[in-house]
Design a protein around this motif. Structure first.
Motif, mmCIF file in Angstrom:
data_model
loop_
_atom_site.group_PDB
_atom_site.id
_atom_site.type_symbol
_atom_site.label_atom_id
_atom_site.label_comp_id
_atom_site.label_asym_id
_atom_site.label_seq_id
_atom_site.Cartn_x
_atom_site.Cartn_y
_atom_site.Cartn_z
ATOM 1 N N LYS A 269 -65.410 -28.415 17.356
ATOM 2 C CA LYS A 269 -66.271 -27.684 16.174
ATOM 3 C C LYS A 269 -66.861 -28.481 15.223
ATOM 4 N N SER A 270 -66.142 -29.742 14.698
ATOM 5 C CA SER A 270 -66.814 -30.089 13.401
ATOM 6 C C SER A 270 -66.398 -31.629 13.741
ATOM 7 N N PHE A 271 -67.283 -32.576 13.126
ATOM 8 C CA PHE A 271 -66.918 -34.075 13.008
ATOM 9 C C PHE A 271 -67.744 -34.655 12.063
ATOM 10 N N MET A 272 -66.809 -35.682 11.444
ATOM 11 C CA MET A 272 -67.457 -36.328 10.330
ATOM 12 C C MET A 272 -67.034 -37.730 10.316
ATOM 13 N N ILE A 273 -67.909 -38.645 9.658
ATOM 14 C CA ILE A 273 -67.639 -40.053 9.421
ATOM 15 C C ILE A 273 -68.146 -40.264 8.060
ATOM 16 N N LEU A 274 -67.193 -40.770 7.166
ATOM 17 C CA LEU A 274 -67.630 -41.345 5.894
ATOM 18 C C LEU A 274 -67.180 -42.640 5.781
ATOM 19 N N VAL A 275 -68.028 -43.460 4.959
ATOM 20 C CA VAL A 275 -67.980 -44.699 4.436
ATOM 21 C C VAL A 275 -67.971 -44.738 3.091
ATOM 22 N N ASN A 276 -66.929 -45.389 2.478
ATOM 23 C CA ASN A 276 -67.097 -45.568 0.952
ATOM 24 C C ASN A 276 -67.127 -44.317 0.300
ATOM 25 N N GLY A 277 -66.703 -43.154 1.132
ATOM 26 C CA GLY A 277 -66.739 -41.749 0.354
ATOM 27 C C GLY A 277 -67.868 -41.096 0.744
ATOM 28 N N ARG A 278 -69.041 -41.763 1.113
ATOM 29 C CA ARG A 278 -70.279 -41.013 1.498
ATOM 30 C C ARG A 278 -70.416 -40.632 2.910
ATOM 31 N N ILE A 279 -71.088 -39.550 3.314
ATOM 32 C CA ILE A 279 -71.287 -39.125 4.501
ATOM 33 C C ILE A 279 -72.222 -39.799 5.369
ATOM 34 N N VAL A 280 -71.675 -40.280 6.470
ATOM 35 C CA VAL A 280 -72.572 -41.056 7.441
ATOM 36 C C VAL A 280 -72.959 -40.381 8.698
ATOM 37 N N MET A 281 -72.317 -39.278 8.944
ATOM 38 C CA MET A 281 -72.390 -38.487 10.117
ATOM 39 C C MET A 281 -71.622 -37.168 9.855
ATOM 40 N N GLU A 282 -72.160 -36.085 9.862
ATOM 41 C CA GLU A 282 -71.710 -34.607 9.897
ATOM 42 C C GLU A 282 -72.251 -33.906 10.956
ATOM 43 N N GLU A 283 -71.529 -33.307 11.784
ATOM 44 C CA GLU A 283 -71.844 -32.598 13.171
ATOM 45 C C GLU A 283 -71.042 -31.326 13.027
ATOM 46 N N TYR A 284 -71.796 -30.161 13.536
ATOM 47 C CA TYR A 284 -71.093 -28.927 13.767
ATOM 48 C C TYR A 284 -71.452 -28.510 14.988
ATOM 49 N N PHE A 285 -70.388 -27.895 15.698
ATOM 50 C CA PHE A 285 -70.707 -27.465 17.237
ATOM 51 C C PHE A 285 -70.415 -25.968 17.315
ATOM 52 N N ASN A 286 -71.204 -25.548 18.381
ATOM 53 C CA ASN A 286 -70.541 -24.078 18.930
ATOM 54 C C ASN A 286 -70.449 -22.863 17.852
ATOM 55 N N GLY A 287 -71.391 -22.866 16.764
ATOM 56 C CA GLY A 287 -71.518 -21.625 15.799
ATOM 57 C C GLY A 287 -70.749 -22.102 14.622
ATOM 58 N N HIS A 288 -69.812 -23.223 14.646
ATOM 59 C CA HIS A 288 -69.510 -23.655 13.553
ATOM 60 C C HIS A 288 -70.022 -24.213 12.320
ATOM 61 N N THR A 289 -69.722 -23.926 11.189
ATOM 62 C CA THR A 289 -70.638 -24.354 10.068
ATOM 63 C C THR A 289 -69.834 -25.115 8.961
ATOM 64 N N ALA A 290 -70.627 -25.644 7.954
ATOM 65 C CA ALA A 290 -69.636 -26.252 6.749
ATOM 66 C C ALA A 290 -68.803 -25.369 6.191
ATOM 67 N N ALA A 291 -69.292 -24.000 6.083
ATOM 68 C CA ALA A 291 -68.495 -22.894 5.421
ATOM 69 C C ALA A 291 -67.302 -22.640 6.164
ATOM 70 N N THR A 292 -67.231 -22.712 7.493
ATOM 71 C CA THR A 292 -66.176 -22.141 8.433
ATOM 72 C C THR A 292 -64.715 -22.932 8.117
ATOM 73 N N THR A 293 -63.656 -22.045 8.346
ATOM 74 C CA THR A 293 -62.404 -22.685 7.777
ATOM 75 C C THR A 293 -61.736 -22.779 9.566
ATOM 76 N N TRP A 294 -60.622 -23.893 9.449
ATOM 77 C CA TRP A 294 -60.107 -24.050 10.966
ATOM 78 C C TRP A 294 -58.799 -24.542 10.565
ATOM 79 N N PRO A 295 -58.009 -24.448 11.402
ATOM 80 C CA PRO A 295 -56.417 -24.642 11.206
ATOM 81 C C PRO A 295 -56.077 -26.178 11.453
ATOM 82 N N TRP A 296 -55.688 -26.735 10.548
ATOM 83 C CA TRP A 296 -55.207 -28.188 10.686
ATOM 84 C C TRP A 296 -53.974 -28.455 11.700
ATOM 85 N N ASN A 297 -53.489 -27.387 11.862
ATOM 86 C CA ASN A 297 -52.109 -27.464 12.714
ATOM 87 C C ASN A 297 -51.207 -28.348 12.180
#
Length: 354
Positions: free
Chosen positions: A68-96
């Motif tokens: 649904k989502s994937f991020m890579i951060l280096v030194n706190g900055r976002i290098v990659m931020e991707e959302y899939f299948n209708g998921h958005t930055a505002a969507t919540t998801w369970p951590w399990n």
């Protein structure tokens, strides 16, 4: 005069050259995003020298594995931020079970405030009779045993109710992945004299700008948040419990959390999974496997891992945090925490960052 003029020009030139070199040789300052708003600095892959031709295969793999989502951060900055299948930055998801690390953090905060001691028996906070074990066996169980999965309580039933919490082995003598960790929430609530959610929100969530909530699942409370909120916790973990200028969780406790907590399963800390150790165990069994948890991932990596491949990978040697949320990579095997997905994903990540 000519010599003096040449000397001055030479000095000025050398001074300018030194000034130009200084920023290039100065390590980049670590970045924390503001606690409110959507502002978050980014960093380009080109500036890091990453292999951009390997990015699309990584994205394709993530999409194929129900991410649904994937991020890579280096030194706190976002290098990659991707959302899939209708998921958005505002969507919540369970951590399990990745949310176990949130509970470990709350325990550490409560201890540094003098509300509890993880080496005290659990019954000191919950009262006797919180298990179905004999009192002498129940009194062996400390909060630290719950943090390290060594309570010795029977693990064949997932629902944490008194009738299921029966004696199997003396506390500290057996490692077994068990939902009984959630009793730590009750310990924090009893010690702080307030609901666990309220304590967690005031002492951790609000201080680092997370947006999320605890929801009662079918078995235990599960934390839900946005991907960026998960990343905020990952950044605090990367900085050993610090957020901006505030030490949210004392560094000594945090470093204990990400160190081998017992000799039975050296790849486990205080509800954190640890890479680079000599052997490991997995949920649901007593088999001891030789080698590192995720052999192709950085040896210094520690991770929050939850069912259906919820992940926070923290890699200090690379100043990196990686987040993955989504459905199980293999729907036929939702698993508890570890899965073959980790190794396959790190093959794709390594192709990008190396």
């Amino acid at each position: 005069m000519k010599y003096l003029a040449l000397l001055l020009i030479s000095s000025l030139f050398m001074g300018c050259e030194k000034s130009d070199d200084t920023p290039q040789n100065t390590p980049e300052a670590f970045y924390f995003p503001p606690n409110t708003g959507s502002t978050w600095e980014t960093k380009s892959m080109a500036s890091l020298g990453w292999n951009q031709s390997a990015v699309q295969p990584l994205k394709d793999y993530l999409a194929d594995k129900h991410t649904k989502s994937f991020m890579i951060l280096v030194n706190g900055r976002i290098v990659m931020e991707e959302y899939f299948n209708g998921h958005t930055a505002a969507t919540t998801w369970p951590w399990n079970s990745a949310g176990k690390t949130l509970v470990a953090t709350a325990m550490g905060i409560a201890e540094q405030e003098g509300l509890l001691n993880i080496n005290n028996k659990v019954s000191q906070y919950l009262g006797t009779g919180w298990t179905s074990a004999a009192l002498e066996k129940e009194n062996l169980i400390t909060s630290k045993h719950l943090l390290t999965m060594t309570s010795g309580l029977n693990d064949d039933k997932e629902l944490v109710i008194k009738s299921n919490l029966t004696y199997l082995a003396d506390a500290g003598t057996r490692w077994s992945y068990h939902n009984v960790f959630q009793k730590l929430m009750d310990v924090v609530a009893a010690a702080s004299k307030q609901d666990f959610d309220l304590y967690f929100n005031s002492k951790l969530r609000n201080k680092i700008g997370m947006e999320g909530f605890w929801n009662v699942g079918t078995i235990f409370k599960i934390y839900h948040s946005t991907t960026r909120s998960m990343a905020r916790f990952g950044l605090m973990a990367l900085k050993n419990g610090k957020w901006k200028e505030e030490q949210i969780l004392n560094e000594t406790y945090f470093k204990e959390s990400i160190s081998t907590s017992q000799t039975i399963n050296p790849s486990y800390g205080y509800l954190w999974w640890l890479n680079g150790k000599s052997k490991y165990m997995v949920p649901g069994g007593q088999t001891v496997y030789q080698g590192a948890l995720v052999p192709n991932a950085p040896a210094d990596m520690y991770a929050a891992m939850g069912a259906e491949d919820q992940r926070i990978y923290v890699i200090p040697s690379k100043n990196m945090v990686v987040i993955r949320m989504g459905y199980a990579s293999d729907p036929a095997n939702p698993n508890f925490a570890l899965s073959g997905f980790d190794s396959a994903l790190w093959d794709k990540i390594n192709a990008v960052i190396k």
